[in-house]
Design an enzyme around this catalytic site. Structure first.
Site, PDB file in Angstrom:
ATOM      1  N   HIS A 120      18.173  34.048 -26.701  1.00  0.00           N
ATOM      2  CA  HIS A 120      16.997  34.855 -26.353  1.00  0.00           C
ATOM      3  C   HIS A 120      16.225  35.199 -27.618  1.00  0.00           C
ATOM      4  O   HIS A 120      16.765  35.809 -28.540  1.00  0.00           O
ATOM      5  CB  HIS A 120      17.418  36.129 -25.618  1.00  0.00           C
ATOM      6  CG  HIS A 120      16.321  36.770 -24.835  1.00  0.00           C
ATOM      7  ND1 HIS A 120      15.215  37.334 -25.423  1.00  0.00           N
ATOM      8  CD2 HIS A 120      16.154  36.921 -23.489  1.00  0.00           C
ATOM      9  CE1 HIS A 120      14.410  37.814 -24.485  1.00  0.00           C
ATOM     10  NE2 HIS A 120      14.961  37.572 -23.300  1.00  0.00           N
ATOM     11  N   SER A 121      14.957  34.813 -27.667  1.00  0.00           N
ATOM     12  CA  SER A 121      14.162  34.974 -28.885  1.00  0.00           C
ATOM     13  C   SER A 121      13.751  36.420 -29.135  1.00  0.00           C
ATOM     14  O   SER A 121      13.362  36.762 -30.253  1.00  0.00           O
ATOM     15  CB  SER A 121      12.900  34.103 -28.799  1.00  0.00           C
ATOM     16  OG  SER A 121      12.093  34.518 -27.707  1.00  0.00           O
ATOM     17  N   ASP A 122      13.828  37.272 -28.116  1.00  0.00           N
ATOM     18  CA  ASP A 122      13.393  38.659 -28.288  1.00  0.00           C
ATOM     19  C   ASP A 122      14.274  39.588 -27.464  1.00  0.00           C
ATOM     20  O   ASP A 122      13.800  40.277 -26.557  1.00  0.00           O
ATOM     21  CB  ASP A 122      11.923  38.809 -27.885  1.00  0.00           C
ATOM     22  CG  ASP A 122      11.359  40.178 -28.245  1.00  0.00           C
ATOM     23  OD1 ASP A 122      11.949  40.862 -29.109  1.00  0.00           O
ATOM     24  OD2 ASP A 122      10.335  40.585 -27.650  1.00  0.00           O
ATOM     25  N   LEU A 123      15.550  39.603 -27.778  1.00  0.00           N
ATOM     26  CA  LEU A 123      16.481  40.457 -27.043  1.00  0.00           C
ATOM     27  C   LEU A 123      16.321  41.902 -27.527  1.00  0.00           C
ATOM     28  O   LEU A 123      16.748  42.254 -28.629  1.00  0.00           O
ATOM     29  CB  LEU A 123      17.915  39.989 -27.240  1.00  0.00           C
ATOM     30  CG  LEU A 123      18.963  40.729 -26.402  1.00  0.00           C
ATOM     31  CD1 LEU A 123      18.692  40.572 -24.911  1.00  0.00           C
ATOM     32  CD2 LEU A 123      20.361  40.228 -26.731  1.00  0.00           C
TER      33      LEU A 123
ATOM     34  N   ASN B 189      13.748  44.349 -22.619  1.00  0.00           N
ATOM     35  CA  ASN B 189      13.891  43.080 -21.897  1.00  0.00           C
ATOM     36  C   ASN B 189      15.203  42.999 -21.129  1.00  0.00           C
ATOM     37  O   ASN B 189      15.573  41.935 -20.636  1.00  0.00           O
ATOM     38  CB  ASN B 189      13.778  41.906 -22.875  1.00  0.00           C
ATOM     39  CG  ASN B 189      12.341  41.666 -23.295  1.00  0.00           C
ATOM     40  OD1 ASN B 189      11.413  42.058 -22.597  1.00  0.00           O
ATOM     41  ND2 ASN B 189      12.152  41.051 -24.457  1.00  0.00           N
TER      42      ASN B 189
END
EC number: 2.7.1.166
Length: 242
Positions: free
Chosen positions: A166-169, A173
């Site tokens: 996941h690029s933006d955990l 989110n």
């Protein structure tokens, strides 16, 4: 799912025909939804703002317009270079979310991806089903109950065992519904890595560290809350079992 492609003028839409028989460009126009009195909320601003929509029939939807962040947003807030449909951000996020759903992972049902050509670039939107009663994990950071933190760690381990990087955990989110079930959202620029072994990979460590930084920022603490270790321990235990 029955995935269909709709094309009209500069619009391209990839959608689940099992969800709605036909989805057109109007579905991505907030003014059109406003005229039909179907918008439930007004976004509070910022990148990644989303509208909650109630169609005449079916479940409520989340409409998210793709926006840039960081310094590049000063040049262009919502335009991206077009290199083909399959390489576009909405197409990749839609297909990845479909894959995750087919794996049985807790993600919102993807409904449609929209791309609008603008010269050499494009603008984009994504429609997903709204999760009833769900709130961001960020609302629960002061919750003393360790069970929610443990459930969150176990959910993250399930995604990591499946290979999701996941690029933006961050704490916004991750969603928690009324029953305490934990869901993951926003898969823009995420990818499936090769299936990991029982040893934690660098990308997995990076995801968890990113989440920790998010929690520290939101709480204003210099060290994570005590329940952070409940999350990490349950995460590591399930990851090793895989």
């Amino acid at each position: 799912m029955e995935i269909q492609l709709y094309q009209k003028n500069k619009h391209r839409i990839l959608y689940d025909a099992d969800h709605h028989a036909q989805i057109t460009e109007h579905w991505f126009n907030t003014d059109w939804w406003q005229e039909n009195q179907a918008i439930i909320n007004e976004p509070d601003g910022g990148r990644g703002q989303a509208f909650f929509i109630k169609p005449d029939k079916g479940t409520e939807l989340v409409l998210r317009h793709y926006r840039r962040g960081g310094l590049i947003a000063r040049i262009s807030q919502d335009h991206y270079l077009y290199t083909g449909l399959e390489q576009s951000r909405p197409w990749q996020e839609f297909r990845l979310t479909c894959q995750l759903a087919e794996m049985g992972l807790p993600v919102p049902r993807p409904v449609a991806a929209h791309l609008y050509r603008t010269g050499i670039g494009y603008q984009a939107d994504l429609l997903t089903e709204r999760l009833p009663g769900a709130r961001p994990f960020s609302h629960y950071l002061e919750n003393p109950d360790p069970h929610l933190w443990q459930a969150t760690g176990q959910t993250l381990a399930r995604f990591h065992r499946a290979g999701l990087n996941h690029s933006d955990l961050n704490a916004n989110n991750i969603l928690v519904n009324d029953s305490g079930s934990v869901w993951l959202i926003d898969f823009d620029r995420c990818q499936l890595e090769k299936k990991p072994d029982s040893h934690q990979q660098e990308w997995q460590k990076s995801n968890i560290e990113r989440l920790k930084r998010s929690i520290l920022k939101l709480t204003g603490l210099s060290v994570p809350p005590a329940n952070w270790f409940s999350l990490v321990n349950s995460y590591e235990a399930l990851l090793k079992d895989g």
